[in-house]
Design an enzyme around this catalytic site. Sequence first.
Site, PDB file in Angstrom:
ATOM      1  CG  ASN A 189      -2.065  43.358 -50.339  1.00  0.00           C
ATOM      2  OD1 ASN A 189      -1.102  42.862 -49.752  1.00  0.00           O
ATOM      3  ND2 ASN A 189      -2.812  44.309 -49.793  1.00  0.00           N
TER       4      ASN A 189
ATOM      5  CE  LYS B 264     -19.753  29.899 -52.261  1.00  0.00           C
ATOM      6  NZ  LYS B 264     -19.642  28.482 -52.519  1.00  0.00           N
TER       7      LYS B 264
ATOM      8  CE  LYS C 257       2.054  56.021 -52.473  1.00  0.00           C
ATOM      9  NZ  LYS C 257       2.271  54.710 -52.991  1.00  0.00           N
TER      10      LYS C 257
HETATM   11  O1  PMT Z   1       4.951  42.141 -46.639  1.00  0.00           O
HETATM   12  P1  PMT Z   1       6.087  41.790 -47.590  1.00  0.00           P
HETATM   13  O2  PMT Z   1       5.746  40.618 -48.471  1.00  0.00           O
HETATM   14  O3  PMT Z   1       7.381  41.653 -46.861  1.00  0.00           O
HETATM   15  O4  PMT Z   1       6.247  43.008 -48.600  1.00  0.00           O
HETATM   16  C1  PMT Z   1       6.688  44.243 -48.136  1.00  0.00           C
HETATM   17  C2  PMT Z   1       5.924  45.413 -48.779  1.00  0.00           C
HETATM   18  C3  PMT Z   1       6.239  45.466 -50.269  1.00  0.00           C
HETATM   19  C4  PMT Z   1       4.407  45.263 -48.564  1.00  0.00           C
HETATM   20  C5  PMT Z   1       6.436  46.694 -48.024  1.00  0.00           C
HETATM   21  O5  PMT Z   1       7.827  46.820 -48.228  1.00  0.00           O
HETATM   22  C6  PMT Z   1       5.721  47.943 -48.502  1.00  0.00           C
HETATM   23  O6  PMT Z   1       6.109  48.584 -49.451  1.00  0.00           O
HETATM   24  N1  PMT Z   1       4.615  48.331 -47.779  1.00  0.00           N
HETATM   25  C7  PMT Z   1       3.726  49.413 -48.163  1.00  0.00           C
HETATM   26  C8  PMT Z   1       2.772  48.915 -49.187  1.00  0.00           C
HETATM   27  C9  PMT Z   1       1.742  49.928 -49.638  1.00  0.00           C
HETATM   28  O7  PMT Z   1       0.602  49.633 -49.579  1.00  0.00           O
HETATM   29  O8  PMT Z   1       2.192  51.074 -49.979  1.00  0.00           O
HETATM   30  P2  PMT Z   1       1.235  52.277 -50.497  1.00  0.00           P
HETATM   31  O9  PMT Z   1       2.096  52.995 -51.434  1.00  0.00           O
HETATM   32  O10 PMT Z   1      -0.064  51.775 -51.007  1.00  0.00           O
HETATM   33  O11 PMT Z   1       0.940  53.088 -49.178  1.00  0.00           O
HETATM   34  C10 PMT Z   1       1.811  54.124 -48.737  1.00  0.00           C
HETATM   35  C11 PMT Z   1       1.875  54.142 -47.239  1.00  0.00           C
HETATM   36  O12 PMT Z   1       0.613  54.490 -46.673  1.00  0.00           O
HETATM   37  C12 PMT Z   1       2.270  52.838 -46.611  1.00  0.00           C
HETATM   38  O13 PMT Z   1       3.126  53.125 -45.529  1.00  0.00           O
HETATM   39  C13 PMT Z   1       0.949  52.250 -46.118  1.00  0.00           C
HETATM   40  O14 PMT Z   1       1.117  51.435 -44.956  1.00  0.00           O
HETATM   41  C14 PMT Z   1       0.165  53.501 -45.785  1.00  0.00           C
HETATM   42  N2  PMT Z   1      -1.302  53.376 -45.984  1.00  0.00           N
HETATM   43  C15 PMT Z   1      -1.799  53.191 -47.223  1.00  0.00           C
HETATM   44  C16 PMT Z   1      -3.161  53.108 -47.412  1.00  0.00           C
HETATM   45  C17 PMT Z   1      -4.005  53.227 -46.286  1.00  0.00           C
HETATM   46  N3  PMT Z   1      -5.320  53.154 -46.408  1.00  0.00           N
HETATM   47  N4  PMT Z   1      -3.471  53.398 -45.065  1.00  0.00           N
HETATM   48  C18 PMT Z   1      -2.135  53.492 -44.898  1.00  0.00           C
HETATM   49  O15 PMT Z   1      -1.670  53.632 -43.755  1.00  0.00           O
END
Ligand code: PMT
Length: 398
Positions: free
Chosen positions: A210, A289, A337
């Site tokens: 992403n 590939k 969350k």
């Molecule tokens: O990196 P930048 O370009 O500066 O952008 C910042 C950002 C938008 C990426 C950042 O501010 C942000 O929002 N990060 C979390 C992105 C995300 O994937 O959120 P989520 O809603 O999918 O996940 C929720 C939380 O669970 C997050 O803290 C994530 O790190 C955690 N997670 C999610 C999935 C997973 N398999 N393991 C996790 O630990």
Amino acid sequence: MNAFRGKRFVLGVTGGVAAYKTAELSRLLAKAGAEVDVVLTEAGSRFVGAVTFQALTGHPVWQSLWDDRIGNGMAHIELSRGAAALLVAPATADFLARLAHGLADDLLTTLCLARDCPLLVAPAMNRQMWENPATQRNVVQLRADGISILGPATGEQACGEYGIGRMLEAPELFDELHAFLQPKVLAGKRVLLTAGPTFEPLDPVRGLTNSSSGKMGFALARACVEAGAEVTLVAGPVTLATPHSVCRIDVRTALQMREATLQNLPGQDVFIGVAAVADYRPRSVEAHKIKKSAGPRALELVANPDILAEVAARNDAPFCVGFAAESQDLEKHAEAKRIGKKLDLVVGNLIQDGLGSDTNRITLFAADGAHPLLPADKAELARQIVAFLAARMEKSRA
Ligand code: PMT
């Protein structure tokens, strides 16, 4: 929040060509609202004249121990009183040696000895002078005396050689001073963060990822260091420079990120999941590939472990902060969350506001409700998040 406004700094300038950078630094500080008093040594004045500093700071420059412009005639005592910091930049090898030995035979060295504020020095010299055992001994002594050493950097030198000894650039010194001014609300704490995207390979050349740039996570890592924490940063594939004093572990996939997180978890006081972790990965990775073929092709995905949820579910879980990146209904999803993963705090942002950019608009979701912050650059928001989480940790201990 401007950390410089209303503060006074004393800039000491010794004899090095890098003095021109200090002229720029004095301008940056004055522009940020700080008062700047410049103390120029005789050698320093050979590189940049007093008139330049006077014009840039709007204040007369101090050059002599016998200057009688201060009422009691004691500039060496009065100048540091009430100053936020005294920064000597450039600090020559000779100046460091004299400082380490407590010599006081001109205005600047006397001022350093009689100071009533923190002292920072930004060394600038030829690489062999810097690496010389005598200089290194002096630096060890200065650190032991509680003096902060900023840099030096590695690069091309005025003498034409290449190596360590260049003074930091003016904006870097400005940032260092800014960091220095931050309240040490995480002193003695250990913080573990994840940042950036993950990359889930499909074959040797392709994968699922992403557009997270890592900027938000790296800014938070830096803000935690500024607040006095010991910081470990597990970073997905990004090209950002590692913030000063941060221990960085590079990973590629969600499984690697989980492993690095769990390995480094013992002893941490705070875990902050900023990474945009891929929720799914391809069931299998092709060894070669994948060849183009006619017609559609299905991709089978399996769920990745949720690193944050796993950490927060532990009996010995640290203070857990999650992020929520949403495209709509921020409050609803962020709260789901926070509650679902049993988090102490969730930082919510819309992807259109924060993904990849230098700025963001965030809302903090805690047990007592939503706390929206004003839009700002990520460095500033990171400092506000740190202040908020430190206050919450303090409250939960009370
Ligand atoms: O990196 P930048 O370009 O500066 O952008 C910042 C950002 C938008 C990426 C950042 O501010 C942000 O929002 N990060 C979390 C992105 C995300 O994937 O959120 P989520 O809603 O999918 O996940 C929720 C939380 O669970 C997050 O803290 C994530 O790190 C955690 N997670 C999610 C999935 C997973 N398999 N393991 C996790 O630990």
